[in-house]
Structures are given as structure tokens and as C-alpha cells.
Write an enzyme that holds these catalytic residues in place. Structure first.
Site, PDB file in Angstrom:
ATOM      1  CE  LYS A 152      -1.728   7.792   7.003  1.00  0.00           C
ATOM      2  NZ  LYS A 152      -2.455   6.659   6.431  1.00  0.00           N
ATOM      3  CE  LYS A 177      -3.453   2.782   0.503  1.00  0.00           C
ATOM      4  NZ  LYS A 177      -4.083   3.254  -0.736  1.00  0.00           N
TER       5      LYS A 177
HETATM    6  N1  LIG Z   1      -9.790   8.697   2.153  1.00  0.00           N
HETATM    7  C1  LIG Z   1      -9.239   7.896   1.251  1.00  0.00           C
HETATM    8  O1  LIG Z   1      -9.368   8.128   0.036  1.00  0.00           O
HETATM    9  C2  LIG Z   1      -8.435   6.703   1.642  1.00  0.00           C
HETATM   10  C3  LIG Z   1      -7.910   6.560   2.899  1.00  0.00           C
HETATM   11  N2  LIG Z   1      -7.175   5.462   3.191  1.00  0.00           N
HETATM   12  C4  LIG Z   1      -6.627   5.270   4.533  1.00  0.00           C
HETATM   13  O2  LIG Z   1      -7.722   4.889   5.355  1.00  0.00           O
HETATM   14  C5  LIG Z   1      -7.563   5.414   6.677  1.00  0.00           C
HETATM   15  C6  LIG Z   1      -8.784   6.270   7.021  1.00  0.00           C
HETATM   16  O3  LIG Z   1      -8.850   7.315   6.083  1.00  0.00           O
HETATM   17  P1  LIG Z   1     -10.070   8.368   6.070  1.00  0.00           P
HETATM   18  O4  LIG Z   1     -11.335   7.677   6.383  1.00  0.00           O
HETATM   19  O5  LIG Z   1      -9.930   9.105   4.799  1.00  0.00           O
HETATM   20  O6  LIG Z   1      -9.630   9.296   7.269  1.00  0.00           O
HETATM   21  P2  LIG Z   1     -10.491  10.317   8.161  1.00  0.00           P
HETATM   22  O7  LIG Z   1      -9.518  11.335   8.615  1.00  0.00           O
HETATM   23  O8  LIG Z   1     -11.715  10.739   7.451  1.00  0.00           O
HETATM   24  O9  LIG Z   1     -10.945   9.398   9.409  1.00  0.00           O
HETATM   25  C7  LIG Z   1     -10.000   8.988  10.351  1.00  0.00           C
HETATM   26  C8  LIG Z   1     -10.670   8.114  11.389  1.00  0.00           C
HETATM   27  O10 LIG Z   1      -9.694   7.764  12.386  1.00  0.00           O
HETATM   28  C9  LIG Z   1     -10.215   8.133  13.670  1.00  0.00           C
HETATM   29  N3  LIG Z   1      -9.114   8.468  14.574  1.00  0.00           N
HETATM   30  C10 LIG Z   1      -8.118   9.363  14.378  1.00  0.00           C
HETATM   31  N4  LIG Z   1      -7.289   9.384  15.439  1.00  0.00           N
HETATM   32  C11 LIG Z   1      -7.778   8.494  16.335  1.00  0.00           C
HETATM   33  C12 LIG Z   1      -7.367   8.053  17.623  1.00  0.00           C
HETATM   34  N5  LIG Z   1      -6.257   8.529  18.202  1.00  0.00           N
HETATM   35  N6  LIG Z   1      -8.109   7.126  18.249  1.00  0.00           N
HETATM   36  C13 LIG Z   1      -9.218   6.628  17.669  1.00  0.00           C
HETATM   37  N7  LIG Z   1      -9.670   6.992  16.446  1.00  0.00           N
HETATM   38  C14 LIG Z   1      -8.952   7.924  15.790  1.00  0.00           C
HETATM   39  C15 LIG Z   1     -11.122   9.294  13.405  1.00  0.00           C
HETATM   40  O11 LIG Z   1     -12.004   9.486  14.504  1.00  0.00           O
HETATM   41  P3  LIG Z   1     -12.711  10.933  14.759  1.00  0.00           P
HETATM   42  O12 LIG Z   1     -13.915  10.934  13.876  1.00  0.00           O
HETATM   43  O13 LIG Z   1     -13.038  10.927  16.193  1.00  0.00           O
HETATM   44  O14 LIG Z   1     -11.707  11.982  14.395  1.00  0.00           O
HETATM   45  C16 LIG Z   1     -11.827   8.793  12.140  1.00  0.00           C
HETATM   46  O15 LIG Z   1     -12.784   7.829  12.448  1.00  0.00           O
HETATM   47  C17 LIG Z   1      -6.236   6.170   6.649  1.00  0.00           C
HETATM   48  O16 LIG Z   1      -5.223   5.313   7.099  1.00  0.00           O
HETATM   49  C18 LIG Z   1      -6.042   6.507   5.176  1.00  0.00           C
HETATM   50  O17 LIG Z   1      -4.682   6.689   4.845  1.00  0.00           O
HETATM   51  C19 LIG Z   1      -6.961   4.453   2.296  1.00  0.00           C
HETATM   52  C20 LIG Z   1      -7.485   4.539   1.050  1.00  0.00           C
HETATM   53  C21 LIG Z   1      -8.234   5.688   0.604  1.00  0.00           C
HETATM   54  O1  LIG Z   2      -5.012   5.820  -0.219  1.00  0.00           O
HETATM   55  C1  LIG Z   2      -5.648   6.453  -1.020  1.00  0.00           C
HETATM   56  C2  LIG Z   2      -6.212   5.904  -2.227  1.00  0.00           C
HETATM   57  O2  LIG Z   2      -6.857   6.652  -2.990  1.00  0.00           O
HETATM   58  O3  LIG Z   2      -6.028   4.695  -2.456  1.00  0.00           O
END
Ligand SMILES: NC(=O)C1=CN([C@@H]2O[C@H](COP(=O)(O)OP(=O)(O)OC[C@H]3O[C@@H](n4cnc5c(N)ncnc54)[C@H](OP(=O)(O)O)[C@@H]3O)[C@@H](O)[C@H]2O)C=CC1
Ligand SMILES: O=CC(=O)O
Length: 291
Positions: free
Chosen positions: A238, A170
Site C-alpha cells: 500500500k 512517511k
Molecule cells: N506494522 C508496522 O511495522 C508499521 C505499520 N505502520 C502503519 O500503521 C498502520 C497500522 O499498521 P498495523 O498495526 O501493522 O496493521 P494491522 O493490520 O495489524 O492493524 C490494522 C488495524 O486497522 C483496523 N482496520 C482495518 N480496516 C478497518 C476498517 N475498515 N474500519 C476500522 N478499522 C479497520 C484493524 O481492525 P481489525 O482488528 O478489526 O481488523 C486493525 O485494528 C498502517 O497504516 C501501517 O502502514 C507504520 C509503521 C510501522
Molecule cells: O512503516 C513501517 C516501518 O517499519 O516504519
């Protein structure tokens, strides 16, 4: 099938909604608990803590922002480790580094549970449409058991062997994506500043050998300065940082990724971290001296 779901950010909300739509019973938890409400309206139950979700469900999926969030949900008070045990599976779909994933795997296994890392490729829209690419690694028996959920969430799942392999895959993919986004932004800016129409550049790119869904989807909104977040820039940075660390470990020179990482850092310093990662385009704009 009943599953727990921890983390209802952009991805987790779309994925758990998708599971509900396909008849799964879903118990959700999010650090900011109010974000569970919309899922409850669509039939989900709430677990008050990660431990409560694990206690209730045989399988639990996590989709959290970064290594520190992924570790905290497992190891902290009321975390996953308090209730994981024999017969329970934990599937972490967050994008983290191999080291983080291995730490989680070992802790889960030491309690008798089984573990899969399963980061995904594909953003908000593929998550909504069940079109993710799922990169799983770890316990193969657990993989086989959760395939029905993966089939709803994604268009294709891989099992890449031992824990760590999917995290690395990834990061490699996102390192390439982040570098491409920077080259694309520079191209759009160069086209505009040298008197070309950037929209025509999009048409030209789309007809040639470097056409790709990302340019096609992001280009038009970038030209309108619309960076409504699908993949938040702070997460892309990140991923660049973690990919560069992987390059460091393996003595792989990555000057292009390093430059892209600097651009994403600059964007973060400009307060753009919560916007879409395409907002890195803004780092190339001339400062406004009008005021
Ligand atoms: N968005 C995208 O296009 C993609 C994202 N990803 C990966 O997926 C993951 C999630 O991404 P995404 O949904 O976009 O991110 P968001 O920032 O929208 O959501 C992050 C989530 O993590 C939670 N979180 C953050 N810090 C903590 C903590 N210390 N303890 C508990 N919960 C926590 C947040 O909770 P709260 O609501 O309380 O802040 C929220 O539920 C990431 O690793 C990202 O790199 C992978 C593919 C595609
Ligand atoms: O991690 C991000 C994506 O688009 O895949």
C-alpha cells in the site's frame, strides 16, 4: 493524561499498551471488539464506537490500516465526526496519503476540533519499546499538548508544518525501505544460488557502508524463511502504491520503486500479504516441481 485509541492491530496494541504502562488512562476501540480484551486486562476502558471514544476523551489517537479504514472511522456512522468538536483533538498516526489526511483534517476542523497527522517510522518492536520516530504535521497547539504521549511512544518527534507533509515524508521513507528490501532479497538469493553462504553475506554487509538495522534484524529470519509479521507485506505494498502515486503527481520517475511494487504485488498474489514484508524474498525462489 487521558487518551482514546482507535485501532489495535500490531502497532495500535503495542502503542496503547505502552501508554497504559506509563500511567495514561486509555479508552480503546477496535473494529473487531474482542481485540480490546487484552488491553482491558491491563487497565484500559472500552468505547463501543469511535464516536463513544471521542465523546469520552479530550485527545484520541488512531492507528488504522490504510486510507479506506482511516476515512471510514471518521466519516461512517458512529464515527469520529459525530462527537468531535471544540476542545477535542484527533491524531491520526496511520500511514495514508496526503489527500486522505487533508480530507480528515478539513472535516475535523469544520466541526471545531483540531487535527494532527502523525505517521510513524519504526515497526512492532520500536512500538513496544517506545522508540518510534513520529512525523507530525498540522495543528501546532495540539502537537504541543500531546507531546507527553509522543514522548512515551517515540524516541523523537518532528513537526513538519502543514497537513500532508508528514504523509508524504512517511511515504518517501517507506518507498526507500521497500526498494531496499527487494535489493536485499535479491542479494541473499544471488549469494545462495551462486554458491556463497548467505549468512556470511549478512556479516559482510553489517561491517560496511550499507550496514543498517533492517538488514541486521530481518536477514537472519529471512534465511530461516521466518516471516512472522512485524510490518505486514500488504501495508508495505500500500505504501509503495501511494508513494508511486505521489511520484506520478510530481512527475518523478521511480523505476526502482515501481519494480519493488511489482514484487510486493506478486507476493500478495501468492497469498503472502499478511506475512512480514520481508516475505517478498519468497517471490525469488524457484518453483517446487517435486509434486
Ligand atoms: N506494522 C508496522 O511495522 C508499521 C505499520 N505502520 C502503519 O500503521 C498502520 C497500522 O499498521 P498495523 O498495526 O501493522 O496493521 P494491522 O493490520 O495489524 O492493524 C490494522 C488495524 O486497522 C483496523 N482496520 C482495518 N480496516 C478497518 C476498517 N475498515 N474500519 C476500522 N478499522 C479497520 C484493524 O481492525 P481489525 O482488528 O478489526 O481488523 C486493525 O485494528 C498502517 O497504516 C501501517 O502502514 C507504520 C509503521 C510501522
Ligand atoms: O512503516 C513501517 C516501518 O517499519 O516504519
Amino acid at each position: 493524561m487521558e487518551v482514546g485509541f482507535l485501532g489495535l492491530g500490531i502497532m495500535g496494541k503495542a502503542m496503547s499498551m505502552n501508554l497504559l504502562r506509563h500511567g495514561f488512562k486509555v479508552t480503546v476501540w477496535n473494529r473487531t471488539l474482542s481485540k480490546c480484551d487484552e488491553l482491558v486486562e491491563h487497565g484500559a476502558s472500552i468505547g463501543e464506537t469511535p464516536a463513544a471514544v471521542i465523546k469520552k476523551c479530550k485527545y484520541t489517537i488512531a492507528m488504522l490500516s490504510d486510507p479506506s479504514a482511516a476515512l471510514s472511522v471518521v466519516f461512517d456512522k458512529d464515527g469520529v465526526l459525530e462527537q468531535i468538536g471544540n476542545g477535542k483533538g484527533y491524531v491520526d498516526m496511520s500511514t495514508v496519503d496526503a489527500d486522505t489526511s487533508s480530507k480528515i483534517s478539513e472535516a475535523i476542523k469544520s466541526k471545531g476540533g483540531s487535527f494532527l497527522e502523525a505517521p510513524v517510522s519504526g515497526s512492532k518492536k520500536p512500538a513496544e519499546d517506545g522508540q518510534l520516530v513520529i512525523l507530525a504535521a498540522g495543528d501546532k497547539a495540539l502537537y504541543d499538548e500531546v507531546v507527553p504521549a509522543f514522548d512515551v511512544l517515540g524516541k523523537k518527534s518532528f513537526h513538519l508544518g502543514e497537513v500532508g507533509n508528514s504523509a508524504k515524508m512517511k511515504l518517501v521513507v517507506n518507498m526507500i525501505m521497500g526498494s531496499m528490501m527487494n535489493a536485499f532479497s535479491e542479494g541473499l538469493t544471488l549469494a545462495g544460488r551462486s554458491g556463497l553462504n548467505p549468512s556470511t553475506l549478512l556479516d559482510v554487509l553489517d561491517l560496511g557502508a550499507i550496514a543498517n538495522p533492517m538488514f541486521k534484524m530481518k536477514g537472519p529470519s529471512m534465511l530461516k524463511n521466518n516471516y512472522s509479521p512485524a510490518f505486514p507485506l500488504k501495508h508495505q505494498q500500500k505504501d509503495m502504491r501511494l508513494a508511486l502515486a505521489l511520484g506520478d503527481e510530481n512527475a518523478v520517475p521511480m523505476p526502482i520503486a515501481a519494480a519493488a511494487n511489482e514484487a510486493f504485488k506478486k507476493a500478495r498474489s501468492m497469498g503472502l500479504g499478511d506475512l512480514d514484508f520481508s516475505a517478498v524474498h519468497e517471490t525469488l525462489k524457484k518453483p517446487d516441481h517435486s509434486s
